[in-house]
Design an enzyme around this catalytic site. Structure first.
Site, PDB file in Angstrom:
ATOM      1  NE  ARG A 117      -4.502  -1.494   1.416  1.00  0.00           N
ATOM      2  CZ  ARG A 117      -5.508  -1.472   2.253  1.00  0.00           C
ATOM      3  NH1 ARG A 117      -5.563  -1.241   3.568  1.00  0.00           N
ATOM      4  NH2 ARG A 117      -6.518  -2.270   1.520  1.00  0.00           N
ATOM      5  CD  GLN A 122      -2.826   6.114  -3.887  1.00  0.00           C
ATOM      6  OE1 GLN A 122      -3.144   6.569  -4.741  1.00  0.00           O
ATOM      7  NE2 GLN A 122      -2.682   6.334  -2.647  1.00  0.00           N
ATOM      8  CG  ASP A 125      -4.637  -1.548  -2.426  1.00  0.00           C
ATOM      9  OD1 ASP A 125      -5.035  -2.624  -2.239  1.00  0.00           O
ATOM     10  OD2 ASP A 125      -4.596  -0.642  -1.673  1.00  0.00           O
ATOM     11  CB  SER A 128      -8.069  -0.086  -1.866  1.00  0.00           C
ATOM     12  OG  SER A 128      -6.783  -0.033  -0.810  1.00  0.00           O
ATOM     13  CE1 TYR A 223      -4.694  -4.096   5.308  1.00  0.00           C
ATOM     14  CE2 TYR A 223      -2.171  -3.851   4.768  1.00  0.00           C
ATOM     15  CZ  TYR A 223      -3.703  -3.981   4.374  1.00  0.00           C
ATOM     16  OH  TYR A 223      -3.980  -4.682   3.027  1.00  0.00           O
TER      17      TYR A 223
END
Length: 374
Positions: A117, A122, A125, A128, A223
């Protein structure tokens, strides 16, 4: 180079790894794409659409592909030829048997659920992307299961107050759940052990519940990390107090490679309002609620507890489109001039490369497997 798209075989899996639009973009770049016949049926993409996009439909997309892209790993890793590459959500920190089989089969495997991440990654990902869908659907499930209206409603018979909800965990899923429930008219509160997310929660119009900690609550991957016993006790007291005033609670807390942390215990459920609803998005890894039964909806002490599994798959068209965009960006990242380039100095490649040349090369996975054997 040949990219193969197999039909998903996992129970209840309706997504497909590449959509016709993604296939068209690969084909225009000179990549040959083969798609197993019927691979897109559950996502409402026909074989004809894939053919029009430039793909060839085949009976099996595993044997002749240089790179197999999938949502879940194939049931039988030995069906992949030695030297083939696989990109899918392998869950290597949990499914150690699959990792061993892939290494033994000589497959170079990339796990899309371990893409780091970082800003550069992005667009790849998938966690997500899929979490956003799950958060949206969780709010819809809560609204459907609750025996009350979400919004304030004014009628000749009087005014009904809006429902009050709490979202535990303010990651992508939690923030989307807050946003969706707010759009439906509910009054929201959000809780997360990471104080850094306060601004994001409040920007969506929710109240942020916070405890003061003397320790770091976030790991390097963004996280929530496992907390000390004292920190957990403070969090439990805050959550216990908050849930008693809520009509619905959506839980989203997860720790990669570990069972879901318990946030709501049986005694907390007993103190909730009759008719309240809990939607536990962590059901697949054991649940954030002690009374959650994965894949089921149960009623305990008048509280409905829903433990949905694989929510993104319940919206297969958009889930596949989002996953395919992530996968397309990943393919473009690892392929240069029609060849897969294994650059272990690259943070993205290193973060999701699990097996290569018959070895388990992913450090976190190897460590977890070693600890498990010990």
């Amino acid at each position: 180079m040949i990219v193969g798209v197999p039909r998903e075989t996992a129970e209840g899996e309706r997504r497909v790894a590449l959509t016709p639009n993604a296939v068209s973009r690969l084909a225009s770049g000179g990549v040959e794409v083969i798609v197993e016949s019927g691979a897109g049926d559950e996502s409402f993409f026909s074989d004809a659409e894939y053919q029009e996009a430039g793909a060839t439909t085949v009976s099996s997309a595993l044997e002749s592909a240089d790179l197999v892209v999938a949502v879940r790993k194939p049931d039988d890793e030995t069906s992949l030829s030695r030297g083939t590459a696989l990109a899918a959500m392998i869950q290597p920190l949990i499914d150690h048997a699959a990792v061993t089989s892939l290494a033994d089969a000589g497959v170079t495997s990339f796990s899309m659920d371990t893409v780091p991440r970082i800003a550069r990654a992005q667009s790849m990902d998938v966690l997500s992307s899929m979490a956003s869908l799950a958060g949206y659907k969780a709010a819809i499930i809560a609204a459907d299961a609750l025996g009350k209206l979400f919004p304030m409603m004014m009628a000749a018979s009087g005014t009904t107050p809006p429902a009050k909800g709490l979202v535990l965990g303010a990651g992508v899923a939690g923030l989307q759940a807050i946003a969706t429930a707010r759009r439906l008219g509910a009054v929201l509160s959000g809780y997360d052990v990471r104080p850094v997310v306060r601004e994001q929660v409040e920007s969506l119009g929710a109240m942020f519940l916070e405890i003061e900690l003397d320790e770091e609550a976030e790991d390097t991957g963004g996280y929530a990390r496992e907390l000390s016993e004292e920190a957990r006790r403070k969090g439990q007291e805050l959550v216990h107090s908050a849930v008693q005033d809520m009509d619905f609670v959506i839980t989203t807390a997860a720790i990669p490679g570990r069972p879901a942390p318990k946030l709501i215990y049986a005694d907390m459920v007993r103190d909730m309002r009759p008719g309240a609803v809990i939607v536990d998005l962590a059901a697949e890894t054991g649940g954030n609620c002690e009374l959650t039964r994965p894949g089921e909806s149960v009623v305990e002490n008048g509280v409905t507890i829903v433990g949905p599994l694989n929510l993104p798959s319940s919206m297969p068209t958009h889930a596949s489109q989002m996953y395919a965009r992530n996968m397309l960006n990943f393919i473009n990242h690892i392929v240069t001039d029609g060849e897969i380039v294994i650059d272990t100095e690259d943070e993205i490649t290193k973060g999701c490369l699990i097996t290569h040349d018959g070895e388990i090369v992913h450090e976190a996975t190897a460590a977890a497997m070693g600890a498990n054997e010990g």
